[in-house]
Scaffold this active site. Structure first.
Site, mmCIF file in Angstrom:
data_model
loop_
_atom_site.group_PDB
_atom_site.id
_atom_site.type_symbol
_atom_site.label_atom_id
_atom_site.label_comp_id
_atom_site.label_asym_id
_atom_site.label_seq_id
_atom_site.Cartn_x
_atom_site.Cartn_y
_atom_site.Cartn_z
ATOM 1 N N LYS A 83 75.702 -7.205 -1.612
ATOM 2 C CA LYS A 83 74.475 -6.718 -2.226
ATOM 3 C C LYS A 83 74.002 -7.765 -3.231
ATOM 4 C CE LYS A 83 72.690 -2.597 -4.663
ATOM 5 N NZ LYS A 83 73.040 -1.291 -5.265
ATOM 6 N N SER A 158 70.164 2.572 -3.690
ATOM 7 C CA SER A 158 69.587 1.257 -3.719
ATOM 8 C C SER A 158 70.237 0.236 -2.788
ATOM 9 C CB SER A 158 69.643 0.729 -5.156
ATOM 10 O OG SER A 158 70.984 0.595 -5.588
ATOM 11 N N SER A 182 74.059 5.171 -5.010
ATOM 12 C CA SER A 182 73.495 4.051 -4.251
ATOM 13 C C SER A 182 74.362 3.446 -3.162
ATOM 14 C CB SER A 182 73.085 2.928 -5.197
ATOM 15 O OG SER A 182 71.822 3.207 -5.726
HETATM 16 N N1 GLN Z 1 68.904 6.548 -7.071
HETATM 17 C C1 GLN Z 1 69.504 6.474 -8.376
HETATM 18 C C2 GLN Z 1 68.597 5.727 -9.299
HETATM 19 O O1 GLN Z 1 67.515 5.479 -8.918
HETATM 20 C C3 GLN Z 1 70.849 5.824 -8.279
HETATM 21 C C4 GLN Z 1 70.767 4.365 -8.145
HETATM 22 C C5 GLN Z 1 72.102 3.717 -8.066
HETATM 23 O O2 GLN Z 1 73.117 4.359 -7.789
HETATM 24 N N2 GLN Z 1 72.107 2.433 -8.357
HETATM 25 O O3 GLN Z 1 68.934 5.391 -10.384
#
Ligand code: GLN
Length: 491
Positions: A83, A158, A182
Site C-alpha cells: 500500500k 482505504s 481499511s
Molecule cells: N473508512 C475509515 C475512514 O475513513 C477507515 C479508514 C482506515 O481504516 N484507514 O477513516
C-alpha cells in the site's frame, strides 16, 4: 512448459512457494508473468500508483541466485504489492495525495524491510484513499480504484488498490493498513482475505501516520493460510516503534492445524439490525452454520455501545490526524506552493493545494474537537466512550473465544454513490471500527455472493489471538470455496 501457460497468477502464495522450492518455475518467470498481467489490467482497475518493474526484475534475479546457492528466506521469490502508505526507499510513496506526489523516502518501513529480508519481491505500490481516509478508494489524488467484480463499483477502502490487485490476480498478496476497517472492508468487497492484527503486533515505523492510536498494518491475501505465512514475517517488536509489543511471535502457519470443535463463537445481537442488507445477513448466517457444523458453539453476545463506535471514531481519528498531518507544511514535508508572498501564504497555499476535500474535512473536525472549550465536550468524551466500547468487548470475551458477524453492511457500492454524503460513507465501517478502538485483531473472509458481488464474514478475537483467529478462518476456508472464486474477466 512456459511459465505463462501454467497460469502462475491463479496460484495463491502458499502454492507458489511450493512451486518455487520444487523448481517448477523461477522467481524471474513468476515476476515477469505478473508484471505482464499488471500491464494488461491496471488500466481498467487503477490499482497501482507505481509499478516497480526494474526493481522487481532485479530482486527476482537475486532471489533465484539465492535459491541456487541454498540461501533465501521463507518468502523467497514471492511477489507482493505495498500500500502506498508504507515508505519504500528510492521508490515513490504518495499516500494517495498530491501532498506527497513526488515524495521519495530515504528509508524502508519496517514491514517493507522485513518482507524484503524474507525474500518477498515488491511489484509496486497500491492506490488508496488519500492518507487512508475513506472507505471507497475514491479520495485518491490518482483517481478511484475499480472493483474487478464490477468495474462500476468500488473495491472498498482505504486499501482498495491492494484488495483490487489481489482479487484480480495481479499479485497474490498485498500489505494494507487498517485504522477503522481499511483492510477488512476492502477484503469483504472484493472477495479476498484481510487481516488486521492486534494494535502493537506489527511495527508502524515508516507507515505514514493517520491516527496513531488506531493505525495497524496487515495483509490482504487469497486465504487465511497465506495471511499466516506473511504475518509470521511482519510481526514482532521493533525498537523504532515505541508502541510495538515485545512478545514472541507464534508459528502462525503451524497454528492453522487446530480445529473448530468447542470454539465458542459470539454472535453479536446488534449486528443483525436494520443497517445490514438482508442478503448479506443470510450469507453470514450460513457461514455461522458452517462453523457450527464443525463443532463451534454459537452464543449470542451484546456489544451495547456498538452504535457509538462510528461517532467516537470520527472524533478520535480526526483529532489524531489533525496533529499528524501538521508536518505537511511545504517546509518540513510535502508539496510547496509556488511563489509564496510570505510564510503564512506558503503554509496556507501549500496545504490548500496539497490536500483533498476529505482530508481537509478531517483536519478541520480534528482541530475543532481539540480546541480549548470543546476538548472536554468532544475529545475527552470520545475517549471515555472508547473505553466503554473496549469494556464491551472485554465482557463479551469472558464468554466467547471469537466474535463473528458481517464485515460490511452491503456488498460493493457504485463509484460516486456515497461521495456526496460523508456520513453514509462513514457508516460502512460500523462493524469494523470497534476492533480498532479496542486494539483487537480482526479478519474478513469471503462467505458468499449477493448479486454476483462478494460478502465478507468478520471474525474478531481478544488481543494477540491472531493464531486462533487465523485457525478459525483457515478451517472455514477448508470447508468452503468462496475465497477461490475469481472475477470472470480476470481468470
Ligand atoms: N473508512 C475509515 C475512514 O475513513 C477507515 C479508514 C482506515 O481504516 N484507514 O477513516
Amino acid at each position: 512448459m512456459s511459465a505463462s501457460s501454467r497460469d502462475l497468477h491463479a496460484q495463491p502464495l502458499t502454492q507458489l512457494a511450493a512451486g518455487l522450492s520444487r523448481g517448477d518455475f523461477s522467481a524471474l518467470e513468476l515476476t515477469q508473468a505478473l508484471l505482464a498481467r499488471i500491464e494488461r489490467h491496471n488500466g481498467s482497475l487503477n490499482a497501482f500508483v507505481t509499478v516497480t518493474v526494474d526493481e522487481a526484475l532485479a530482486a527476482a534475479k537475486r532471489a533465484d541466485a539465492d535459491r541456487a546457492a541454498g540461501k533465501g528466506g521463507v518468502l523467497n521469490g514471492l511477489p507482493i504489492v505495498h500500500k502506498d502508505i508504507f515508505c519504500t526507499r528510492d521508490v515513490l510513496t504518495t499516500c494517495g495525495s498530491r501532498m506527497l506526489e513526488n515524495f521519495v523516502s530515504p528509508y524502508d518501513a519496517t514491514v517493507v524491510e522485513r518482507l524484503a529480508d524474507a525474500g518477498a519481491i515488491m511489484l509496486g505500490k497500491s492506490n488508496m484513499d488519500e492518507f487512508a481516509m475513506g472507505s471507497s478508494s475514491e479520495t485518491s489524488y490518482f483517481g478511484p480504484v475499480r472493483n474487478p467484480w464490477d468495474t462500476e463499483r468500488s473495491p472498498g477502502g482505504s486499501s482498495g488498490g491492494s484488495s483490487a490487485a489481489v482479487a484480480a490476480r495481479l499479485v497474490p498478496a498485498a500489505t494494507g493498513t487498517d485504522t477503522g476497517g481499511s483492510i477488512r472492508q476492502p477484503a469483504a468487497l472484493t472477495g479476498t482475505t484481510g487481516l488486521k492484527p492486534t494494535y502493537g503486533r506489527v511495527s508502524r515505523y515508516g507507515m505514514i501516520a493517520f491516527a496513531s492510536s488506531l493505525d495497524q498494518a496487515g495483509v490482504i491475501t487469497r486465504s487465511a493460510g497465506d495471511a499466516a505465512l506473511l504475518l509470521g514475517v511482519m510481526a514482532g517488536f521493533d525498537e523504532r516503534d515505541s508502541t510495538s509489543v515485545d512478545r514472541p511471535v507464534p508459528d502462525y502457519v503451524a497454528g492453522l492445524a487446530g480445529s473448530l470443535k468447542g470454539v465458542r463463537v459470539g454472535v453479536v445481537r446488534q449486528h443483525f439490525d436494520a443497517g445490514l442488507d438482508e442478503h448479506c445477513a443470510a450469507a453470514v448466517r450460513e457461514a455461522l452454520a458452517v462453523l457450527e457444523s464443525q463443532g463451534a458453539i454459537l452464543t449470542e453476545v451484546d456489544l451495547p455501545n456498538l452504535d457509538l463506535s462510528v461517532p467516537t471514531y470520527y472524533v478520535v481519528a480526526p483529532a489524531e490526524c489533525s496533529s499528524n498531518l501538521s508536518r505537511f507544511d511545504g517546509v518540513r514535508f510535502g508539496h510547496r506552493a509556488d511563489d509564496p508572498e510570505d510564510l503564512m501564504d506558503l503554509y496556507c497555499r501549500s496545504r490548500g493545494e496539497g490536500f483533498g476535500a476529505e482530508v481537509k474535512r478531517r483536519i478541520m473536525t480534528g482541530t475543532y474537537v481539540l480546541s480549548a472549550g470543546y476538548y472536554d465536550a468532544y475529545y475527552l468524551k470520545a475517549q471515555q466512550v472508547r473505553q466503554l466500547i473496549s469494556d464491551d468487548f472485554r465482557h463479551a470475551f469472558a464468554d466467547v473465544d471469537v466474535i463473528a458477524g458481517p464485515t460490511a453492511p452491503t456488498p460493493a457500492f457504485k463509484l460516486g454513490d456515497k461521495t456526496d454524503d460523508p456520513v453514509t460513507m462513514y457508516l460502512n465501517d460500523i462493524y469494523t471500527i470497534g476492533a480498532n478502538l479496542a486494539g483487537l485483531p480482526g479478519i474478513s473472509v469471503p462467505c458468499g455472493f449477493v448479486d454476483g458481488l462478494p460478502v465478507g464474514l468478520h471474525l474478531v478475537g481478544p488481543h494477540f489471538a491472531e493464531e486462533s483467529l487465523l485457525c478459525c478462518a483457515h478451517q472455514y476456508q477448508q470447508l468452503t470455496d468462496w475465497h477461490e472464486q475469481c472475477p470472470g474477466d480476470y481468470r
